[in-house]
Motif scaffolding. Structure first.
Motif, PDB file in Angstrom:
ATOM      1  N   ARG A 253       0.807  -1.092  -0.040  1.00 51.04           N
ATOM      2  CA  ARG A 253      -0.094   0.063  -0.058  1.00 51.04           C
ATOM      3  C   ARG A 253       0.945   1.045   0.135  1.00 51.04           C
ATOM      4  O   ARG A 253       1.959   1.467   0.683  1.00 51.04           O
ATOM      5  CB  ARG A 253      -1.054   0.128   1.457  1.00 51.04           C
ATOM      6  N   THR A 254       0.708   2.009  -0.830  1.00 50.19           N
ATOM      7  CA  THR A 254       1.299   3.500  -1.040  1.00 50.19           C
ATOM      8  C   THR A 254       0.346   4.527  -0.589  1.00 50.19           C
ATOM      9  O   THR A 254      -0.604   4.568  -1.195  1.00 50.19           O
ATOM     10  CB  THR A 254       1.977   3.600  -2.464  1.00 50.19           C
ATOM     11  N   LEU A 255       0.594   5.514   0.310  1.00 52.17           N
ATOM     12  CA  LEU A 255      -0.274   6.379   0.729  1.00 52.17           C
ATOM     13  C   LEU A 255       0.281   7.755   0.706  1.00 52.17           C
ATOM     14  O   LEU A 255       1.454   7.853   0.554  1.00 52.17           O
ATOM     15  CB  LEU A 255      -0.682   6.332   2.318  1.00 52.17           C
ATOM     16  N   ASP A 256      -0.495   8.585   0.340  1.00 53.99           N
ATOM     17  CA  ASP A 256      -0.143   9.990   0.197  1.00 53.99           C
ATOM     18  C   ASP A 256       0.255  10.663   1.534  1.00 53.99           C
ATOM     19  O   ASP A 256      -0.533  10.355   2.590  1.00 53.99           O
ATOM     20  CB  ASP A 256      -1.462  10.971  -0.359  1.00 53.99           C
ATOM     21  N   PRO A 257       1.495  11.178   1.759  1.00 56.13           N
ATOM     22  CA  PRO A 257       1.713  11.739   3.063  1.00 56.13           C
ATOM     23  C   PRO A 257       0.842  12.766   3.754  1.00 56.13           C
ATOM     24  O   PRO A 257       0.832  12.776   4.858  1.00 56.13           O
ATOM     25  CB  PRO A 257       3.379  12.239   2.733  1.00 56.13           C
ATOM     26  N   ALA A 258       0.385  13.603   2.774  1.00 58.58           N
ATOM     27  CA  ALA A 258      -0.514  14.568   3.522  1.00 58.58           C
ATOM     28  C   ALA A 258      -1.868  14.170   3.820  1.00 58.58           C
ATOM     29  O   ALA A 258      -2.497  14.938   4.649  1.00 58.58           O
ATOM     30  CB  ALA A 258      -0.456  15.778   2.425  1.00 58.58           C
ATOM     31  N   THR A 259      -2.396  13.378   3.048  1.00 60.54           N
ATOM     32  CA  THR A 259      -3.679  12.932   3.475  1.00 60.54           C
ATOM     33  C   THR A 259      -4.026  11.583   3.720  1.00 60.54           C
ATOM     34  O   THR A 259      -5.155  11.242   4.204  1.00 60.54           O
ATOM     35  CB  THR A 259      -4.409  12.930   2.228  1.00 60.54           C
ATOM     36  N   ALA A 260      -2.930  10.752   3.672  1.00 62.93           N
ATOM     37  CA  ALA A 260      -3.063   9.234   4.045  1.00 62.93           C
ATOM     38  C   ALA A 260      -3.994   8.805   2.874  1.00 62.93           C
ATOM     39  O   ALA A 260      -4.335   7.348   3.134  1.00 62.93           O
ATOM     40  CB  ALA A 260      -3.585   8.855   5.309  1.00 62.93           C
ATOM     41  N   ALA A 261      -4.270   9.136   1.816  1.00 65.13           N
ATOM     42  CA  ALA A 261      -5.060   8.492   0.702  1.00 65.13           C
ATOM     43  C   ALA A 261      -4.486   7.552   0.049  1.00 65.13           C
ATOM     44  O   ALA A 261      -3.205   7.501  -0.088  1.00 65.13           O
ATOM     45  CB  ALA A 261      -5.540   9.458  -0.312  1.00 65.13           C
ATOM     46  N   LEU A 262      -4.944   6.556  -0.209  1.00 61.85           N
ATOM     47  CA  LEU A 262      -4.244   5.509  -0.770  1.00 61.85           C
ATOM     48  C   LEU A 262      -4.202   5.693  -2.454  1.00 61.85           C
ATOM     49  O   LEU A 262      -5.055   5.890  -3.123  1.00 61.85           O
ATOM     50  CB  LEU A 262      -5.338   4.050  -0.846  1.00 61.85           C
ATOM     51  N   LEU A 263      -2.929   5.669  -2.508  1.00 63.23           N
ATOM     52  CA  LEU A 263      -2.266   5.891  -4.052  1.00 63.23           C
ATOM     53  C   LEU A 263      -1.850   4.698  -4.934  1.00 63.23           C
ATOM     54  O   LEU A 263      -2.307   4.732  -6.063  1.00 63.23           O
ATOM     55  CB  LEU A 263      -0.969   6.923  -3.991  1.00 63.23           C
ATOM     56  N   GLN A 264      -1.687   3.780  -4.230  1.00 58.82           N
ATOM     57  CA  GLN A 264      -1.259   2.527  -5.029  1.00 58.82           C
ATOM     58  C   GLN A 264      -1.742   1.315  -4.211  1.00 58.82           C
ATOM     59  O   GLN A 264      -1.278   1.310  -2.891  1.00 58.82           O
ATOM     60  CB  GLN A 264       0.254   2.579  -5.574  1.00 58.82           C
ATOM     61  N   HIS A 265      -2.411   0.176  -4.719  1.00 61.12           N
ATOM     62  CA  HIS A 265      -2.560  -0.961  -4.019  1.00 61.12           C
ATOM     63  C   HIS A 265      -2.335  -2.206  -4.630  1.00 61.12           C
ATOM     64  O   HIS A 265      -2.988  -2.315  -5.610  1.00 61.12           O
ATOM     65  CB  HIS A 265      -4.023  -0.756  -3.330  1.00 61.12           C
TER      66      HIS A 265
END
Length: 386
Positions: A82-94
């Protein structure tokens, strides 16, 4: 020349590569002694989770006759990424492993080491036996020097003693260099009960967030444990510059929270609520390529031969090294021919792997330009603790 069947073999270091080598030699009835400076297998934690690759680590376990025991402990679900956006913790890649996908299942390093240790004949490993150096004797044999001043002679000494090998200087003047990147390790226990939201954020495998030359990694281990790493570029003595005592957990915590200021609070949970302290782990690597002129009676494997950044290859290659060296020793009629055959394959292979890992670290942690938050182009190799 020495017959491989009658060879007195010493393995220096009871890590994964050395133990795999010893196991395969014993399967074929060959004598081997492993010398380990630590007092017992339980003297320290063995690090995090490892992804065992089908063509390297798993192949070694097949040859060692340990694959079924490995599968009973391995976690195929740990291949999730799981790759998350540092600013929002949104899932960028799964990335989720497909049903039946066991190309790179995870296993705790301590569990893997334990199952290999249990397979060895009692007394194979001599604990609390620190090697201080090795001297080639000029007749194809070598003399091991121990920390207590005693010595023992062997037909073959295998340096499997890691980054700061005491065997390596007999072959090479190379020493590991600091890569410019430091990992600070931490852990959280009983995550499903005590930190359920963070457990869901991490998933079953590895979670990573990257931005501005910094990264937070979290990695599932067995028994409800998550191991994490705060990664950043800094001088090797960054803690001195920051005026920190690394044993002062709260001061280190405050510093890391400032370092990752602006990151989503769900990611910072790892820094705020870790159990125990923080462990400083600056990353070192040997020069690429690292080679040496062959010396009869001595060779290296694993990190002693090709220390590289921990991007998923080190443990796998160490076990493959141990497998190929042991196999050569039981198939070649002469010890020196066996070692030459092994080195002729291992050295170029490890040089290419080290180049890949050096580039991978640079991609993850760019030395010059800040990296914007966003999905990576492809899954980065899973981290492994050295």
């Amino acid at each position: 020349m020495n017959s491989a069947r009658d060879t007195r073999v010493a393995v220096v270091g009871a890590g994964l590569g050395g133990l795999t080598c010893a196991r395969i030699l014993q399967i074929h009835g060959r004598p081997v002694t492993v010398f380990e400076r630590e007092a017992s297998p339980e003297v320290r934690a063995q690090g995090g989770s490892l992804d065992m690759h089908a063509d390297t680590g798993q192949a070694a376990l097949h040859t060692a006759g340990l694959f079924d025991r490995f599968r009973a402990l391995a976690r195929p679900e740990g291949q999730e990424w799981r790759t998350l956006d540092p600013a929002t913790a949104a899932l960028l890649q799964h990335e989720l492993p497909a049903d039946g996908d066991e190309d790179r299942p995870e296993i705790d390093r301590g569990q893997l080491r334990g199952l290999i240790l249990e397979s060895l004949t009692a007394g194979t490993v001599r604990w609390d036996r620190a090697v201080s150096g090795v001297t080639p004797l000029g007749d194809g044999t070598c003399r091991l020097h121990f920390g207590d001043g005693t010595t023992e002679d062997f037909d073959l000494v295998i340096g499997a003693d890691g980054a700061w090998s005491r065997v390596r200087p007999a072959l090479s003047d190379a020493t590991p260099d600091y890569t410019g990147v430091t990992f600070v390790e931490m852990g959280i226990d009983d995550v499903e009960v005590r930190h359920a939201d963070f457990a869901r954020l991490v998933g079953n495998g590895t979670m990573v967030a990257l931005a501005g030359g910094k990264a937070l990694f979290a990695q599932r281990n067995s028994n409800g444990h998550i191991r994490g790493y705060a990664a950043f570029r800094a001088p090797q003595d960054w803690q001195v510059t920051a005026g920190l005592d690394l044993d002062d957990t709260e001061a280190v915590r405050t510093h890391l929270l400032k370092t990752f200021d602006g990151w989503d609070e769900r990611l910072l949970h790892l820094l705020r609520y870790n159990d125990g302290g923080f462990i400083n782990r600056p990353l070192f690597a040997l020069p690429v390529p690292h080679t040496w002129e062959h010396v009869p009676g001595i060779t290296l494997l694993g990190d002693a031969a090709h220390l590289m950044p921990p991007l998923g290859l080190g443990a796998n290659l160490a076990m493959l090294d141990g497998t190929e060296l042991a196999t050569a020793l039981v198939t070649e009629p002469d010890v020196d021919d066996a070692v030459r055959a092994y080195e002729s394959i291992m050295l170029p292979r490890s040089a290419e792997a080290a180049r890949q890992c050096a580039q991978g670290l640079e991609n993850l942690m760019p030395p010059d330009e800040p990296r914007a938050g966003g999905a990576t182009d492809s899954r980065q190799p899973a981290l492994q603790q050295r």
